[in-house]
Design a protein around this motif. Sequence first.
Motif, PDB file in Angstrom:
ATOM      1  N   TRP A 197       0.876  -1.337  -0.066  1.00 43.11           N
ATOM      2  CA  TRP A 197      -0.024   0.162   0.087  1.00 43.11           C
ATOM      3  C   TRP A 197       1.005   1.279  -0.029  1.00 43.11           C
ATOM      4  CZ3 TRP A 197      -0.658   3.463   4.096  1.00 43.11           C
ATOM      5  CH2 TRP A 197      -1.543   4.618   3.689  1.00 43.11           C
ATOM      6  N   ARG A 198       1.705   1.125   0.876  1.00 41.10           N
ATOM      7  CA  ARG A 198       2.728   2.491   0.867  1.00 41.10           C
ATOM      8  C   ARG A 198       3.340   2.688  -0.483  1.00 41.10           C
ATOM      9  NH1 ARG A 198       5.065   4.254   5.659  1.00 41.10           N
ATOM     10  NH2 ARG A 198       6.150   5.768   4.481  1.00 41.10           N
ATOM     11  N   HIS A 199       3.783   1.484  -1.200  1.00 40.72           N
ATOM     12  CA  HIS A 199       4.271   1.473  -2.518  1.00 40.72           C
ATOM     13  C   HIS A 199       3.156   2.362  -3.676  1.00 40.72           C
ATOM     14  CE1 HIS A 199       6.888   0.740  -6.257  1.00 40.72           C
ATOM     15  NE2 HIS A 199       5.825   0.127  -6.619  1.00 40.72           N
ATOM     16  N   ALA A 200       2.141   1.860  -3.481  1.00 38.85           N
ATOM     17  CA  ALA A 200       1.100   2.575  -4.337  1.00 38.85           C
ATOM     18  C   ALA A 200       0.595   3.930  -3.612  1.00 38.85           C
ATOM     19  CB  ALA A 200      -0.317   1.870  -4.315  1.00 38.85           C
ATOM     20  N   GLN A 201       0.842   4.346  -2.563  1.00 42.87           N
ATOM     21  CA  GLN A 201       0.564   5.882  -1.777  1.00 42.87           C
ATOM     22  C   GLN A 201       1.710   6.374  -1.577  1.00 42.87           C
ATOM     23  OE1 GLN A 201      -2.224   7.031  -2.378  1.00 42.87           O
ATOM     24  NE2 GLN A 201      -3.481   5.495  -2.964  1.00 42.87           N
ATOM     25  N   PRO A 202       2.508   6.808  -2.490  1.00 38.37           N
ATOM     26  CA  PRO A 202       3.792   7.552  -2.092  1.00 38.37           C
ATOM     27  C   PRO A 202       3.664   8.771  -1.055  1.00 38.37           C
ATOM     28  CG  PRO A 202       3.523   7.615  -4.377  1.00 38.37           C
ATOM     29  CD  PRO A 202       2.395   6.869  -3.869  1.00 38.37           C
ATOM     30  N   SER A 203       2.432   9.391  -1.231  1.00 36.11           N
ATOM     31  CA  SER A 203       2.138  10.677  -0.376  1.00 36.11           C
ATOM     32  C   SER A 203       2.150  10.528   1.120  1.00 36.11           C
ATOM     33  CB  SER A 203       0.804  11.300  -0.937  1.00 36.11           C
ATOM     34  OG  SER A 203       0.878  11.584  -2.188  1.00 36.11           O
ATOM     35  N   ALA A 204       1.822   9.171   1.454  1.00 32.32           N
ATOM     36  CA  ALA A 204       1.821   8.697   2.905  1.00 32.32           C
ATOM     37  C   ALA A 204       3.116   8.670   3.404  1.00 32.32           C
ATOM     38  CB  ALA A 204       1.050   7.445   3.115  1.00 32.32           C
ATOM     39  N   THR A 205       3.883   9.652   4.184  1.00 31.30           N
ATOM     40  CA  THR A 205       5.194   9.714   4.598  1.00 31.30           C
ATOM     41  C   THR A 205       5.314   8.891   5.924  1.00 31.30           C
ATOM     42  OG1 THR A 205       5.000  11.705   5.758  1.00 31.30           O
ATOM     43  CG2 THR A 205       5.586  11.994   3.721  1.00 31.30           C
ATOM     44  N   GLU A 206       4.250   8.792   6.713  1.00 30.45           N
ATOM     45  CA  GLU A 206       4.213   7.953   7.962  1.00 30.45           C
ATOM     46  C   GLU A 206       3.088   7.098   7.976  1.00 30.45           C
ATOM     47  OE1 GLU A 206       4.698  10.523  11.344  1.00 30.45           O
ATOM     48  OE2 GLU A 206       6.485  11.865  10.167  1.00 30.45           O
ATOM     49  N   THR A 207       3.223   5.870   8.775  1.00 32.43           N
ATOM     50  CA  THR A 207       2.149   5.128   9.413  1.00 32.43           C
ATOM     51  C   THR A 207       2.307   4.761  10.774  1.00 32.43           C
ATOM     52  OG1 THR A 207       3.209   3.098   8.851  1.00 32.43           O
ATOM     53  CG2 THR A 207       2.002   4.112   7.189  1.00 32.43           C
ATOM     54  N   VAL A 208       1.179   4.624  11.324  1.00 36.97           N
ATOM     55  CA  VAL A 208       0.824   4.465  12.631  1.00 36.97           C
ATOM     56  C   VAL A 208      -0.081   3.478  13.014  1.00 36.97           C
ATOM     57  CG1 VAL A 208       0.375   5.062  15.151  1.00 36.97           C
ATOM     58  CG2 VAL A 208       1.801   6.513  13.752  1.00 36.97           C
ATOM     59  N   GLU A 209       0.181   2.265  13.071  1.00 35.40           N
ATOM     60  CA  GLU A 209      -0.924   1.178  13.462  1.00 35.40           C
ATOM     61  C   GLU A 209      -1.740   1.445  14.839  1.00 35.40           C
ATOM     62  OE1 GLU A 209      -0.617  -3.573  12.971  1.00 35.40           O
ATOM     63  OE2 GLU A 209      -0.145  -2.769  14.923  1.00 35.40           O
ATOM     64  N   GLY A 210      -2.919   1.391  14.544  1.00 36.92           N
ATOM     65  CA  GLY A 210      -3.739   1.752  15.709  1.00 36.92           C
ATOM     66  C   GLY A 210      -5.479   1.278  15.495  1.00 36.92           C
ATOM     67  N   ASP A 211      -6.087   1.977  16.611  1.00 37.56           N
ATOM     68  CA  ASP A 211      -7.533   1.193  16.902  1.00 37.56           C
ATOM     69  C   ASP A 211      -8.095   2.424  17.372  1.00 37.56           C
ATOM     70  OD1 ASP A 211      -9.998   0.183  17.886  1.00 37.56           O
ATOM     71  OD2 ASP A 211      -8.908  -1.973  17.761  1.00 37.56           O
ATOM     72  N   LEU A 212      -9.325   2.979  17.052  1.00 37.08           N
ATOM     73  CA  LEU A 212     -10.025   3.789  17.466  1.00 37.08           C
ATOM     74  C   LEU A 212     -10.599   3.711  19.017  1.00 37.08           C
ATOM     75  CD1 LEU A 212     -12.319   5.110  14.570  1.00 37.08           C
ATOM     76  CD2 LEU A 212     -10.381   6.167  15.550  1.00 37.08           C
ATOM     77  N   LEU A 213     -10.275   2.489  19.313  1.00 39.30           N
ATOM     78  CA  LEU A 213     -10.659   2.248  20.741  1.00 39.30           C
ATOM     79  C   LEU A 213      -9.762   1.800  21.744  1.00 39.30           C
ATOM     80  CD1 LEU A 213     -13.408  -0.585  20.081  1.00 39.30           C
ATOM     81  CD2 LEU A 213     -13.865   1.814  20.212  1.00 39.30           C
ATOM     82  N   ASP A 214      -8.470   2.191  21.164  1.00 38.67           N
ATOM     83  CA  ASP A 214      -7.254   2.335  21.969  1.00 38.67           C
ATOM     84  C   ASP A 214      -6.657   3.685  21.904  1.00 38.67           C
ATOM     85  OD1 ASP A 214      -4.780   1.848  23.153  1.00 38.67           O
ATOM     86  OD2 ASP A 214      -3.850   0.744  21.476  1.00 38.67           O
ATOM     87  N   GLU A 215      -6.649   4.048  23.243  1.00 42.66           N
ATOM     88  CA  GLU A 215      -6.285   5.822  23.601  1.00 42.66           C
ATOM     89  C   GLU A 215      -4.964   5.789  23.202  1.00 42.66           C
ATOM     90  OE1 GLU A 215      -5.823   8.789  27.216  1.00 42.66           O
ATOM     91  OE2 GLU A 215      -7.610   7.192  27.262  1.00 42.66           O
ATOM     92  N   ALA A 216      -4.144   4.880  23.412  1.00 43.04           N
ATOM     93  CA  ALA A 216      -2.623   5.040  23.401  1.00 43.04           C
ATOM     94  C   ALA A 216      -2.184   5.098  22.016  1.00 43.04           C
ATOM     95  CB  ALA A 216      -1.929   3.527  23.959  1.00 43.04           C
ATOM     96  N   SER A 217      -2.784   4.268  21.129  1.00 46.64           N
ATOM     97  CA  SER A 217      -2.577   4.484  19.653  1.00 46.64           C
ATOM     98  C   SER A 217      -3.071   5.955  19.043  1.00 46.64           C
ATOM     99  CB  SER A 217      -3.463   3.476  18.860  1.00 46.64           C
ATOM    100  OG  SER A 217      -4.617   3.694  19.033  1.00 46.64           O
ATOM    101  N   LEU A 218      -4.128   6.114  19.632  1.00 47.45           N
ATOM    102  CA  LEU A 218      -4.777   7.649  18.954  1.00 47.45           C
ATOM    103  C   LEU A 218      -3.867   8.521  19.553  1.00 47.45           C
ATOM    104  CD1 LEU A 218      -8.320   7.348  19.806  1.00 47.45           C
ATOM    105  CD2 LEU A 218      -7.249   6.957  17.887  1.00 47.45           C
TER     106      LEU A 218
END
Length: 347
Positions: A55-76
């Motif tokens: 996906w990153r290869h197909a979307q070079p505009s994305a400079t960073e990714t953070v894995e997360g979950d809307l129900l996980d405050e730490a990831s937010l």
Amino acid sequence: MPFMGTFKPFSLLLTGAPGWLCDAVLTQLGGALPALTRVRCLTQRGLSADQIQAWRHAQPSATETVEGDLLDEASLRAACANMRGGVILHAAAIFQPQKISDYYAVNRDGAIALATIAKQSGVRRFVFISSTAAQGASPSAAHILTESMPCRPYSHYGRSKLAAEQGLMKLHAPGVFDVVIVRPGPFYGTPVPPHQLELFKRIKQGRASLVGGGRYTRSWSFIDDVAAGTIACLIHSKAPGEIFNLCDADSYTQRAIFEAVAEALHVRPKFRRVPSLAASIAHFTGKIKARFDRYDKRSHLMADQNRHAGFSCEKAQRVLGFESRRTLRDGIHIAVDWCRNHAVFDF
């Protein structure tokens, strides 16, 4: 689309990636917001490293990714770190959950939790992807809904989106933490997703069903136009504190939509007729199951098929310079041609 905004953020966080709308926005970002130095995406958990890499290869505009979950405050909090002065495009949502309560946990509580942390982190603008389902249905085909009209959502999905809108607007602080609500109609366009691919197959085979003869109206949204309108909401000086419908300028009957697909597929329109009562029964069935926190996909998808849902994009046109640049016929032809070019099913 002319962008008349004065807000020029250097950081952008997108949620709901990988995803149809997020990908469409990322594709257009370079030309619309060249000043961006950070484009961070909150990616859903469960994706493999290979999937993210592809996906990153197909979307070079994305400079960073953070894995997360809307129900996980730490990831937010991790997603909002170092985002002071930036903007968030919150597109992550759940449409077909395991339980009815998941709608409210993810679509309402998750959105408000993210916005609360964003405000604490100094984020300047929060653009929320809601849905025309938050407003509900029209009393007739001739009655076109605008953003200022009362909201009467008939599904738990729509109610969860409306509840999120209301909670987010309580956080709106002009010039400090600006909230913008975007209400697109159902998307169409490319790349064609599996559920629309299945519809195309059914129409080609003469197996598609039309409730009530297909006389009920819909406001569809061409995905590229919605992405452009959403980007305008990220920067436009008149967007904060507002709600915008982003959809085609015209609404269409369900029959007209299906006939446009049949034309693009070069087949004679042939549909199965389903009585309107079937949708009413599905709505009632869904309500009964919802009392036990049970989600029924079949009831959900059928329940709104005997309702008119025509929406106006006049406000977005007037305030944002939004354009629905394709007719339904043109947009459907683009989608069907994409299917042909990618050999996704036998023509």
